[in-house]
Each structure stands twice: as C-alpha cells, then as structure tokens.
Design a protein around this motif. Structure first.
Motif, PDB file in Angstrom:
ATOM      1  N   ASN A 123      51.422 -34.248 -81.703  1.00 46.05           N
ATOM      2  CA  ASN A 123      51.682 -33.815 -83.291  1.00 46.05           C
ATOM      3  C   ASN A 123      51.204 -32.703 -83.559  1.00 46.05           C
ATOM      4  O   ASN A 123      50.467 -31.959 -83.120  1.00 46.05           O
ATOM      5  CB  ASN A 123      51.517 -35.636 -84.277  1.00 46.05           C
ATOM      6  CG  ASN A 123      49.576 -35.001 -84.274  1.00 46.05           C
ATOM      7  OD1 ASN A 123      49.071 -34.176 -84.107  1.00 46.05           O
ATOM      8  ND2 ASN A 123      49.272 -36.274 -83.859  1.00 46.05           N
ATOM      9  N   GLU A 172      60.042 -42.781 -74.818  1.00 42.02           N
ATOM     10  CA  GLU A 172      59.397 -43.317 -76.148  1.00 42.02           C
ATOM     11  C   GLU A 172      58.469 -42.750 -76.660  1.00 42.02           C
ATOM     12  O   GLU A 172      58.119 -43.287 -77.948  1.00 42.02           O
ATOM     13  CB  GLU A 172      58.944 -44.859 -75.333  1.00 42.02           C
ATOM     14  CG  GLU A 172      59.954 -45.700 -74.943  1.00 42.02           C
ATOM     15  CD  GLU A 172      58.690 -46.983 -74.522  1.00 42.02           C
ATOM     16  OE1 GLU A 172      58.992 -48.183 -73.881  1.00 42.02           O
ATOM     17  OE2 GLU A 172      57.297 -47.052 -74.182  1.00 42.02           O
ATOM     18  N   ASN A 174      58.478 -39.668 -78.311  1.00 45.82           N
ATOM     19  CA  ASN A 174      58.740 -39.255 -79.802  1.00 45.82           C
ATOM     20  C   ASN A 174      58.620 -40.031 -81.117  1.00 45.82           C
ATOM     21  O   ASN A 174      57.769 -40.051 -81.594  1.00 45.82           O
ATOM     22  CB  ASN A 174      60.509 -38.797 -79.815  1.00 45.82           C
ATOM     23  CG  ASN A 174      60.739 -37.181 -79.048  1.00 45.82           C
ATOM     24  OD1 ASN A 174      59.817 -36.016 -78.826  1.00 45.82           O
ATOM     25  ND2 ASN A 174      61.539 -36.745 -77.681  1.00 45.82           N
ATOM     26  N   ASN A 175      59.044 -41.503 -80.479  1.00 39.98           N
ATOM     27  CA  ASN A 175      58.822 -42.835 -81.943  1.00 39.98           C
ATOM     28  C   ASN A 175      57.994 -42.749 -81.749  1.00 39.98           C
ATOM     29  O   ASN A 175      57.114 -42.346 -82.822  1.00 39.98           O
ATOM     30  CB  ASN A 175      59.870 -43.261 -81.002  1.00 39.98           C
ATOM     31  CG  ASN A 175      61.829 -43.389 -81.515  1.00 39.98           C
ATOM     32  OD1 ASN A 175      62.438 -42.211 -82.551  1.00 39.98           O
ATOM     33  ND2 ASN A 175      62.787 -44.219 -80.446  1.00 39.98           N
ATOM     34  N   TYR A 176      57.404 -42.856 -80.868  1.00 40.99           N
ATOM     35  CA  TYR A 176      55.219 -43.686 -81.027  1.00 40.99           C
ATOM     36  C   TYR A 176      54.951 -42.840 -81.409  1.00 40.99           C
ATOM     37  O   TYR A 176      54.078 -42.498 -82.151  1.00 40.99           O
ATOM     38  CB  TYR A 176      54.452 -43.425 -78.953  1.00 40.99           C
ATOM     39  CG  TYR A 176      54.861 -45.251 -78.667  1.00 40.99           C
ATOM     40  CD1 TYR A 176      56.369 -44.900 -78.852  1.00 40.99           C
ATOM     41  CD2 TYR A 176      54.905 -45.641 -77.497  1.00 40.99           C
ATOM     42  CE1 TYR A 176      56.584 -46.647 -78.495  1.00 40.99           C
ATOM     43  CE2 TYR A 176      54.927 -46.153 -76.938  1.00 40.99           C
ATOM     44  CZ  TYR A 176      55.935 -47.436 -77.645  1.00 40.99           C
ATOM     45  OH  TYR A 176      55.968 -48.382 -76.679  1.00 40.99           O
ATOM     46  N   LYS A 178      56.062 -40.311 -83.486  1.00 45.04           N
ATOM     47  CA  LYS A 178      56.686 -39.902 -84.594  1.00 45.04           C
ATOM     48  C   LYS A 178      56.183 -41.114 -85.717  1.00 45.04           C
ATOM     49  O   LYS A 178      55.705 -40.918 -87.489  1.00 45.04           O
ATOM     50  CB  LYS A 178      58.230 -40.168 -84.723  1.00 45.04           C
ATOM     51  CG  LYS A 178      58.587 -40.292 -86.350  1.00 45.04           C
ATOM     52  CD  LYS A 178      60.304 -40.327 -86.812  1.00 45.04           C
ATOM     53  CE  LYS A 178      60.827 -40.659 -87.947  1.00 45.04           C
ATOM     54  NZ  LYS A 178      62.543 -40.586 -87.538  1.00 45.04           N
ATOM     55  N   ASN A 179      55.400 -42.371 -85.092  1.00 46.96           N
ATOM     56  CA  ASN A 179      55.099 -43.222 -86.082  1.00 46.96           C
ATOM     57  C   ASN A 179      53.372 -43.792 -85.622  1.00 46.96           C
ATOM     58  O   ASN A 179      53.130 -44.904 -86.377  1.00 46.96           O
ATOM     59  CB  ASN A 179      55.534 -44.802 -85.828  1.00 46.96           C
ATOM     60  CG  ASN A 179      57.439 -44.699 -85.437  1.00 46.96           C
ATOM     61  OD1 ASN A 179      58.006 -44.619 -86.312  1.00 46.96           O
ATOM     62  ND2 ASN A 179      57.607 -45.504 -84.863  1.00 46.96           N
ATOM     63  N   GLY A 180      53.145 -43.088 -85.457  1.00 44.40           N
ATOM     64  CA  GLY A 180      51.484 -43.021 -85.651  1.00 44.40           C
ATOM     65  C   GLY A 180      51.233 -43.225 -83.778  1.00 44.40           C
ATOM     66  O   GLY A 180      49.677 -43.680 -84.250  1.00 44.40           O
ATOM     67  N   ARG A 181      52.009 -44.311 -83.491  1.00 41.76           N
ATOM     68  CA  ARG A 181      51.208 -44.739 -81.764  1.00 41.76           C
ATOM     69  C   ARG A 181      50.402 -44.452 -81.136  1.00 41.76           C
ATOM     70  O   ARG A 181      49.151 -44.764 -80.508  1.00 41.76           O
ATOM     71  CB  ARG A 181      52.510 -45.899 -81.868  1.00 41.76           C
ATOM     72  CG  ARG A 181      51.865 -46.620 -80.714  1.00 41.76           C
ATOM     73  CD  ARG A 181      52.686 -47.521 -80.438  1.00 41.76           C
ATOM     74  NE  ARG A 181      52.320 -48.032 -79.245  1.00 41.76           N
ATOM     75  CZ  ARG A 181      53.480 -49.095 -78.450  1.00 41.76           C
ATOM     76  NH1 ARG A 181      55.250 -49.670 -79.049  1.00 41.76           N
ATOM     77  NH2 ARG A 181      52.881 -50.466 -77.914  1.00 41.76           N
ATOM     78  N   ASP A 183      48.791 -39.854 -80.275  1.00 39.71           N
ATOM     79  CA  ASP A 183      48.816 -38.227 -80.921  1.00 39.71           C
ATOM     80  C   ASP A 183      49.872 -37.867 -80.216  1.00 39.71           C
ATOM     81  O   ASP A 183      49.825 -36.703 -80.192  1.00 39.71           O
ATOM     82  CB  ASP A 183      47.303 -38.190 -81.069  1.00 39.71           C
ATOM     83  CG  ASP A 183      47.138 -39.315 -82.160  1.00 39.71           C
ATOM     84  OD1 ASP A 183      47.117 -39.258 -83.098  1.00 39.71           O
ATOM     85  OD2 ASP A 183      46.181 -40.198 -81.632  1.00 39.71           O
ATOM     86  N   HIS A 200      56.997 -32.243 -83.635  1.00 36.09           N
ATOM     87  CA  HIS A 200      56.310 -31.763 -82.753  1.00 36.09           C
ATOM     88  C   HIS A 200      55.992 -31.045 -81.152  1.00 36.09           C
ATOM     89  O   HIS A 200      56.842 -29.628 -82.093  1.00 36.09           O
ATOM     90  CB  HIS A 200      56.878 -33.082 -81.884  1.00 36.09           C
ATOM     91  CG  HIS A 200      56.976 -34.698 -82.090  1.00 36.09           C
ATOM     92  ND1 HIS A 200      57.306 -35.787 -81.576  1.00 36.09           N
ATOM     93  CD2 HIS A 200      56.686 -34.807 -83.313  1.00 36.09           C
ATOM     94  CE1 HIS A 200      57.590 -37.352 -81.898  1.00 36.09           C
ATOM     95  NE2 HIS A 200      57.418 -36.626 -83.295  1.00 36.09           N
TER      96      HIS A 200
END
Length: 327
Positions: A123, A172, A174-176, A178-181, A183, A200
């Motif tokens: 990130n 997965e 990029n989505n992880y 983006k959603n803060g799941r 770093d 990113h």
C-alpha cells in the motif's frame, strides 16, 4: 460437381460392405486416442499455449489437446489433487505441495523464468522493506509466494517473524490491499499492472532472484508412460508457438488478448524470460549449479520440510523427466 441421383445409395452400400468385411475378418476400427486434458492459469509465461492452439500447432505436431483455463492458480492445484487433468502448468512450490499427497507427477519442461513479473505489492504507506515489520503480507501459504517473501526478508536482514502472513491467492491481492485486509502481497502480471492503477506500489520483485520462480509444465506418470509421443508433440508445439510469437509479436498479442479477454496493454513478456529449448536443456540437466532446476527444486523441498508441508523428502531426480527436451 454434378451430384449423381444414386450417389447416396452407392455410398451406403460401400459403407455396409466395409463394415461387413471388418466383422467377417475380425477387423475392428482403431479407437481414437482421447485428447490430452491440459489445465493452465493466467500468467505471461503460459501465453504460448494460446498461440499453439489458435495457429493449429498442436494438430500440426500430431496431438489433440483439450485446454482447460482457470484464472485461479489454486483452483488448478485443487483439481489436480482430486485427479483431474493429465497435464498442467504450475510452479515448483505447487508441484511440491502436490507430491506430498500424489507421487504420480513429473516436471517435463520449464515455460519461463520470472525476472520481475512476480512482485511484492504494497500500500502507499510502505516505502522500504523495513516498513513491513508487524504488517500483514498476503501469500499463498506453503507455495512460491511465501518462500519468495522469506528469501527477500532474509536478504535485507529481516525474518519471517517480522511479518504476519495471510493466506491469499495472487488474483486476490489487489482487493485485499484496497480493503485493508493486508498491507502487502505477492502477485504477478497482469495483476501488478492493475494494482499500480489502484495506487499500490511495487516494493520488490523477482528481479532480485530470477532463478527462484520458474514456471513449469508437468504431466502424470501414467501419461508419460503410455503416451510419450503425445507429450513430445505437445512440447514441440509449445516451442513452435514461442518462436512464432518472437517472429510475429503484434499478431500474437492480438490472439492472446482476444482469447483471454485482456487488453493489448496487458499482453507483455516484460519481467519474464521465456525458456526456449536451449534454456530447457540447460535447466533440466542434472547439476549442482544454482541455475539447475534440480538445485532450485531442492530449495523448495527444504522449505516445505521446514514448514511441515510434506512429511517425507522426495528424490529430486524422480520429480523431473528431461527426455522431452533432451531428445
């Protein structure tokens, strides 16, 4: 050509006579060889398969191939584990995770070496590797992504204890992020390009250690034993497609983009080295050299033993069948 009104009757009688003769003299028609079921996922090193199929190279070389595409790398691994497919693309980590439960798989060639096309995306708050301390890093646990991050951490004086690993597929990541799941996470092209558009950043890539992540092609032992000529034809068609790609880059970009539903900008070999026949002959020669596939595979075996992924140490030589690139 003028069609004779009795032509259908003549054809029927001829066909009847052939069948009658076969029955009378005990001759049966030869059964057709079923197609090779081959599974592959989205990765630039595997793009030659699209060219080979589109241009008819498999048929030209004498093999019928049933291609099964999945965007998910882990889905292919799961399906192989349940007995599906006769051949498939994977990584060294993937093959080791499978041989822990299935001892009927062998590597027959390498498709490519990753030299930047796999990367650790992060990130916008992470700017150097020490910023990863205490952060969540997405990798496919027990596979090449985890080993890649561990090797990078150790190279820069850190260890796996300095991060929190989260199990995640490359598609997965990029989505992880983006959603803060998570770093940070390991992914590959075209997902790296998608991540950069989302803001990113690439922290480090396989430019740091290109020998660590070869793409490979494997087949089941039973297919190698019973249908070696089909595998040889498959390998010839693969290299034929590689050569055609080099000679007709724009045409092949359009073929790959159309068949996979990608944009032309996403079709690139930047960051990978396609493994041609000469490279394969070197990689699949038994040697203690760091660039030998046997040595690289041993790194994955040692890693998998330490992680408890496999309980027994497989013989490296039993996992590689070099005849199809050496002949």
């Amino acid at each position: 050509m003028k069609r004779h009104p009795f032509q259908p009757i003549f054809l029927f009688l001829a066909a009847f006579a052939i069948v009658a003769c076969q029955t009378l003299f005990g001759v049966s028609p030869q059964p057709q060889t079923p197609p090779l079921q081959f599974a592959y996922n989205l990765w630039p090193g595997y793009f030659p398969i699209e060219i080979a199929d589109e241009k008819g190279f498999f048929a030209e070389q004498g093999v019928n191939v049933d291609l099964i595409f999945s965007e998910s790398y882990s889905t292919i691994l799961s399906n192989i584990g349940t007995g599906n497919y006769q051949g498939f693309t994977t990584t060294l980590g993937g093959i080791i995770s499978l041989v822990g439960y299935h001892d009927d798989l062998k590597i027959v060639m390498a498709s490519d070496l990753s030299a930047g096309a796999d990367a650790l995306l992060v990130n916008s708050k992470i700017n150097k590797i020490t910023d990863l301390k205490g952060k969540r890093v997405g990798v496919l646990l027990g596979d090449f992504g985890e080993l890649f991050v561990i090797e990078l951490l150790e190279k820069y004086g850190l260890s796996s204890d300095d991060v929190i690993f989260v199990n995640a597929d490359g598609e997965e990541i990029n989505n992880y992020i983006k959603n803060g799941r998570i770093d940070a996470g390991v992914t590959w092209q075209p997902y790296i390009s998608e991540g950069l558009k989302l803001g990113h950043q690439v922290l480090l890539s396989t430019k740091e250690m290109p020998e660590l992540l070869p793409g490979i092609i494997a087949f089941r032992d039973s297919v190698i034993r019973d249908r070696p000529q089909d595998i040889q034809a498959f390998v010839r068609a693969w290299f034929q497609a590689q050569n055609y790609w080099q000679e007709h880059p724009e045409e092949c970009r359009e073929i790959i983009a159309r068949r996979l539903g990608l944009s032309l900008e996403e079709i690139s070999t930047e960051g990978i080295e396609l493994a041609n026949l000469q490279a394969n002959q070197k990689l699949l020669t038994l040697s203690s050299s760091d660039s030998s596939l046997y040595s690289i595979l041993q790194v994955y075996i040692d890693f998998s033993i330490r992680k408890g992924i496999i309980g027994r140490v497989p013989n490296v030589e039993n996992l590689i069948e070099p005849q199809f690139v050496q002949n």
